[in-house]
Each structure stands twice: as C-alpha cells, then as structure tokens.
Write a protein that holds these residues in place. Structure first.
Motif, PDB file in Angstrom:
ATOM      1  N   SER A   9      19.027 -23.878 -63.687  1.00 18.17           N
ATOM      2  CA  SER A   9      19.684 -24.710 -63.242  1.00 18.17           C
ATOM      3  C   SER A   9      18.390 -25.205 -62.298  1.00 18.17           C
ATOM      4  O   SER A   9      18.731 -25.885 -61.080  1.00 18.17           O
ATOM      5  N   CYS A  10      17.302 -24.550 -62.328  1.00 17.98           N
ATOM      6  CA  CYS A  10      16.820 -24.913 -61.195  1.00 17.98           C
ATOM      7  C   CYS A  10      15.344 -25.775 -62.464  1.00 17.98           C
ATOM      8  O   CYS A  10      14.754 -25.125 -63.601  1.00 17.98           O
ATOM      9  N   TYR A  11      14.527 -26.650 -62.241  1.00 22.71           N
ATOM     10  CA  TYR A  11      14.151 -27.150 -62.275  1.00 22.71           C
ATOM     11  C   TYR A  11      12.443 -27.706 -61.288  1.00 22.71           C
ATOM     12  O   TYR A  11      12.644 -28.066 -60.078  1.00 22.71           O
ATOM     13  N   PRO A  12      11.216 -28.365 -62.333  1.00 23.42           N
ATOM     14  CA  PRO A  12      10.074 -28.629 -61.131  1.00 23.42           C
ATOM     15  C   PRO A  12      10.506 -30.856 -61.432  1.00 23.42           C
ATOM     16  O   PRO A  12      11.255 -30.396 -62.843  1.00 23.42           O
ATOM     17  N   PHE A  13      10.090 -31.083 -60.226  1.00 21.99           N
ATOM     18  CA  PHE A  13       9.849 -32.354 -60.528  1.00 21.99           C
ATOM     19  C   PHE A  13       9.327 -33.217 -61.567  1.00 21.99           C
ATOM     20  O   PHE A  13       8.589 -33.228 -62.059  1.00 21.99           O
ATOM     21  N   ILE A  58       6.575 -21.988 -75.030  1.00 22.59           N
ATOM     22  CA  ILE A  58       4.764 -21.649 -75.690  1.00 22.59           C
ATOM     23  C   ILE A  58       4.496 -20.414 -74.097  1.00 22.59           C
ATOM     24  O   ILE A  58       3.949 -19.773 -73.411  1.00 22.59           O
ATOM     25  N   ILE A  59       3.690 -22.258 -72.954  1.00 27.86           N
ATOM     26  CA  ILE A  59       4.080 -21.760 -71.892  1.00 27.86           C
ATOM     27  C   ILE A  59       4.934 -22.947 -70.693  1.00 27.86           C
ATOM     28  O   ILE A  59       4.608 -23.429 -71.054  1.00 27.86           O
ATOM     29  N   PRO A  60       5.103 -22.376 -70.028  1.00 36.35           N
ATOM     30  CA  PRO A  60       6.531 -22.862 -69.527  1.00 36.35           C
ATOM     31  C   PRO A  60       5.531 -23.835 -68.190  1.00 36.35           C
ATOM     32  O   PRO A  60       4.934 -23.511 -67.288  1.00 36.35           O
ATOM     33  N   PHE A  61       5.584 -25.319 -68.226  1.00 33.87           N
ATOM     34  CA  PHE A  61       5.169 -26.026 -68.003  1.00 33.87           C
ATOM     35  C   PHE A  61       6.574 -27.560 -67.371  1.00 33.87           C
ATOM     36  O   PHE A  61       6.425 -27.023 -66.203  1.00 33.87           O
ATOM     37  N   GLY A  62       6.970 -27.548 -68.335  1.00 30.76           N
ATOM     38  CA  GLY A  62       7.574 -28.993 -67.986  1.00 30.76           C
ATOM     39  C   GLY A  62       9.143 -28.170 -67.287  1.00 30.76           C
ATOM     40  O   GLY A  62      10.241 -28.756 -66.913  1.00 30.76           O
TER      41      GLY A  62
END
Length: 281
Positions: A130-134, A150-154
């Motif tokens: 329920s939370c995300y980077p801009f 693989i790697i959380p970036f988005g």
C-alpha cells in the motif's frame, strides 16, 4: 451532539454488499473519538443508497446525478465534513477495531506528518502492498519490466518493514488514508483533473512539496478486497490507469517527461509481445 473530530468519507459506486459491510464495521466497533460518516454515491444503479438509508439512517449520504470520479467525489465529501481530520476510505474494506484511533493518535502527535495510511491485508489475511516511492521515469521502466522481484527499485520492500513502528514513505494508497484537515484545505483537496487513479500520488507529492510527510501506520489494520468498483469496467480502468500516470508526469515533470513515459509504455508493451510467445513456447 459532539462535533466530529474525524470525518470518514466513503466514495461508492455499485458496491452494495461491500459498502454495507464497510459501514457496519465502522458502526459495530467505532473509534473512541467523535466521528461522522459521509458516503458520496457516484450515481450507483444498484440498491446501495436505499439499503444504506434503511440500515444506517444516521449517516450522511450525498448522491451525485452522474459519476464525477473519485477525486471530485472525495472533495464533495470533504466540503460537507466537520472534522479536523479527514479519513478517506474505500467501500470495499472492513476496518478493524482501533484502526482509526491509531491513525488519529499518530497524526495528532506528529506535527510534521500530514497524512497516514493503514496496514492493508487481503481477505485471506495476507499482506497487501500500500506504499510506493514517487514515480520517476526510471522507476516506471523498472516496474513495467517486472524487475522489482529481483531488486526493489520501482517499489518498496514493504513486506519486510517493521509492523510495530510507523514508516515514512512517499505515497500512501488512498484506500485507508487519514489527512489533517488544515493541510487538505491548504492544498485544496484532491486534483479533480484525475478522474480515477494517481490522485493520491499527486496529493502526497504536493503534501511533501509543502513540507509535510506521509506515513504508513501498521498498527492501523484494514482488510481490503480491492478493485470492486473498477473491475466492473476492467478494460476502461486499465486505460485510465496509464492515462492518469501520463497526466501525473506532465503535471509535475513537464511535457517532455510525459512524452518519454509514453515511449516507455510503448517499449514495455513491445517487449511483452516479443517475450510472451517465447515464454509460452
């Protein structure tokens, strides 16, 4: 009668069963602080309003003569609200006891916090993101290519966060979101140019630009069924989702960023068309 401290605003569209269960969860185990419930109905064609009036005559119901969209409907609800805190709540939710109090207690004791969202879980009890980077162009490309596994970036590794302590974040999903009324008013509510989707992303971004912070409060727990209104028009809503994202990039990052994002969507779509037959084979 006590003046409400929290105004609970629910925007509804053809989700009769979920709406009744949602309001029932609020009325059966209400918050300890004075509250009011305002339901804004976006011209439902089911029995939502009639059933709601029969079962809960004490709540406020505002009926629109057409579907004005999620952002505009929340703004209508807020214009009728008396509380110092606005609690935006999706109708396809069940609010657990104490969830609203937890959000209120956090916001009222943290001057820098402008908005706070709940720990969302699926109907089977499993965790729901329920939370995300801009959004940025690079994050969107990463996400569209499904590289976050693989790697959380988005996205955030939110499932690994401490479930006892609040966490500062960029965007909190509008499913269960409490906002200080003073900040809501200073930002003039949700941007009604966003008919559906990205309105809370835009609001959280403007809130941050105004010098405040968004938080996830995991001790506030809400069950979210998800997509009960939008699933009625799945194809149209899928198009609307990405239209809103383009709109967000254009508003906050300019026409060039919006054009590049369209190109990213095209590249990601072509890659899926190329890879999908290979994966099936």
């Amino acid at each position: 009668m006590n003046i409400p401290v929290v105004s609970i605003i629910i925007v509804s569209y053809n989700v009769e069963r979920f709406l009744i269960d949602c309001v029932e969860s609020l009325m059966c185990k209400p918050p300890s602080i004075p509250f009011e419930i305002i339901v804004v109905d976006n011209n439902s064609t089911d029995n939502s309003v009639r059933k709601l009036r029969q079962k809960f005559p004490e709540i406020s119901i505002i009926q629109s003569d057409h579907n004005i969209g999620f952002a505009a409907a929340n703004n209508v609800g807020a214009s009728h609200a008396e509380g110092q805190y606005l609690y935006l709540l999706n109708p396809d939710t069940v609010v657990e006891e104490g969830a609203i109090d937890e959000l209120y207690n956090f916001l009222s004791s943290h001057p820098s916090a402008g908005a706070a969202g709940s720990y969302l879980k699926n109907p089977d009890g499993t965790f729901q993101f329920s939370c995300y980077p801009f959004p940025t162009l690079s994050r969107e490309l990463w996400r569209l290519l499904h590289l976050d596994s693989i790697i959380p970036f988005g996205s955030y590794p939110q499932h690994k966060w401490d479930t006892k302590s609040p966490q500062k974040c960029d965007v909190v999903q509008g499913t269960s979101l409490m906002i200080k009324r003073s900040i809501w008013d200073s930002l003039k509510g949700l941007d009604e140019n966003f008919f559906m989707y990205s309105e809370e992303v835009d609001f959280c971004y403007r809130l941050m630009k105004a010098g405040f912070e968004n938080y996830w409060v995991p001790t506030s727990i809400v069950t979210h069924y998800g997509g009960q209104s939008t699933s009625q028009f799945a194809r149209e809503m899928f198009i609307q989702l990405y239209r809103a994202k383009i709109q967000y990039f254009k508003k906050h990052h300019g026409n060039t960023a919006a054009m590049i994002y369209k190109l990213i969507l095209l590249i990601a779509s072509l890659l899926r068309l190329i890879v999908s037959p290979v994966m099936v084979w």
